[in-house]
Scaffold this motif. Structure first.
Motif, PDB file in Angstrom:
ATOM      1  N   GLN A  38      15.344 -46.623  -7.434  1.00 55.08           N
ATOM      2  CA  GLN A  38      15.734 -45.660  -8.454  1.00 55.08           C
ATOM      3  C   GLN A  38      17.254 -45.572  -8.550  1.00 55.08           C
ATOM      4  OE1 GLN A  38      13.567 -42.034  -7.363  1.00 55.08           O
ATOM      5  NE2 GLN A  38      12.054 -42.499  -8.937  1.00 55.08           N
ATOM      6  N   ASP A 103      17.553 -42.028 -12.924  1.00 55.00           N
ATOM      7  CA  ASP A 103      16.286 -41.377 -12.596  1.00 55.00           C
ATOM      8  C   ASP A 103      16.499 -39.969 -12.051  1.00 55.00           C
ATOM      9  OD1 ASP A 103      14.213 -43.656 -12.882  1.00 55.00           O
ATOM     10  OD2 ASP A 103      15.807 -44.562 -11.667  1.00 55.00           O
ATOM     11  N   ALA A 104      17.667 -39.717 -11.503  1.00 51.43           N
ATOM     12  CA  ALA A 104      17.967 -38.401 -10.931  1.00 51.43           C
ATOM     13  C   ALA A 104      19.468 -38.181 -10.944  1.00 51.43           C
ATOM     14  CB  ALA A 104      17.434 -38.297  -9.508  1.00 51.43           C
ATOM     15  N   THR A 128      20.098 -38.551 -17.903  1.00 44.06           N
ATOM     16  CA  THR A 128      18.884 -38.617 -17.093  1.00 44.06           C
ATOM     17  C   THR A 128      17.710 -39.089 -17.939  1.00 44.06           C
ATOM     18  OG1 THR A 128      19.682 -36.783 -15.741  1.00 44.06           O
ATOM     19  CG2 THR A 128      17.344 -37.295 -15.580  1.00 44.06           C
ATOM     20  N   LYS A 129      16.868 -39.939 -17.370  1.00 47.38           N
ATOM     21  CA  LYS A 129      15.693 -40.449 -18.067  1.00 47.38           C
ATOM     22  C   LYS A 129      14.668 -39.335 -18.279  1.00 47.38           C
ATOM     23  CE  LYS A 129      16.155 -45.036 -15.950  1.00 47.38           C
ATOM     24  NZ  LYS A 129      15.494 -46.026 -15.051  1.00 47.38           N
ATOM     25  N   GLY A 132      13.043 -37.384 -15.475  1.00 50.41           N
ATOM     26  CA  GLY A 132      13.962 -37.485 -14.344  1.00 50.41           C
ATOM     27  C   GLY A 132      14.298 -36.128 -13.767  1.00 50.41           C
ATOM     28  N   THR A 217      13.613 -30.594 -14.140  1.00 52.27           N
ATOM     29  CA  THR A 217      13.166 -31.879 -14.656  1.00 52.27           C
ATOM     30  C   THR A 217      13.558 -32.016 -16.118  1.00 52.27           C
ATOM     31  OG1 THR A 217      11.265 -31.787 -13.157  1.00 52.27           O
ATOM     32  CG2 THR A 217      11.145 -33.377 -14.950  1.00 52.27           C
TER      33      THR A 217
END
Length: 221
Positions: A38, A103-104, A128-129, A132, A217
């Protein structure tokens, strides 16, 4: 200001927290639940010690900070060199990364220092995705009345004096104490996170609420 404290920043933090800074970094890494492969952004990474901690997960970690002095100091440390993490000069309000790059995203003890907190939270959301994760480790409000009084009336007043023994610019720690006093409590920060577009903000108190880890999130759509 941060350039001025960079040389002894990490040792000063360890002295002033009695080593708890390392415990808080470990807890933050675990809160992100990272997986190998990631991509993770460590914003306001300072000297990169938090980025090196994140790299233990096997994820690809990028450290970013506004202070060139901090980044230069970090690149001279064995720990950061051994972790082989890239450190990038970046403004939290205008991140030099494409949309949905990570991812984060993590920011530890740095959100208090940006000029526009809502904008920084929106920028972190942008890079961020979908799905994510965000983690914010920051000084917060102790959970009991007795502890709040001791913390705000005794500990924060003593910070500049404690820093004088180890810091390269002890006056900067006057700012640290004032910024902690002015920072919102756990619920207040959760509301800022929610307003920026993140979903399901929640927090975990560490050391009686002196520090809190907030998580959230990015929506899938």
């Amino acid at each position: 200001m941060f350039d001025g404290v960079a040389r002894r920043y990490d040792i000063t933090n360890t002295v002033m927290t009695g080593g708890l800074d390392r415990v808080w970094r470990t807890a933050t890494r675990k809160a992100l639940q990272l997986k190998a492969g990631q991509r993770v952004l460590d914003l306001a990474c300072g000297t990169g010690v938090s980025t090196a901690e994140l790299a233990k997960s096997g994820a690809y970690c990028v450290g970013a900070d506004f202070s060139l002095g901090m980044l230069r100091a970090g690149m001279q440390t064995e720990r950061v060199r051994r972790a082989a993490v890239p450190l990038v000069a970046a403004d939290a309000l205008h991140l030099p990364f494409a949309d949905q790059s990570f991812d984060a995203v993590l920011i530890s003890f740095g959100l208090r220092n940006v000029a526009d907190v809502p904008q920084a939270l929106r920028e972190m959301l942008r890079v961020t995705k979908p799905g994510g994760r965000l983690a914010i480790c920051e000084f917060s409000t102790p959970t009991t009345t007795l502890m709040r009084r001791a913390y705000f009336d005794v500990v924060l007043k003593a910070l500049p004096h404690l820093a004088a023994s180890s810091a390269s610019n002890a006056e900067a720690y006057d700012y640290l104490a004032e910024s902690i006093r002015a920072w919102p409590d756990q619920q207040g920060l959760a509301e800022l996170i929610d307003d920026a577009g993140w979903i399901s903000p929640q927090w975990r108190n560490l050391t009686g609420g002196i520090v809190a880890i907030h998580r959230a999130t990015r929506p899938l759509v």
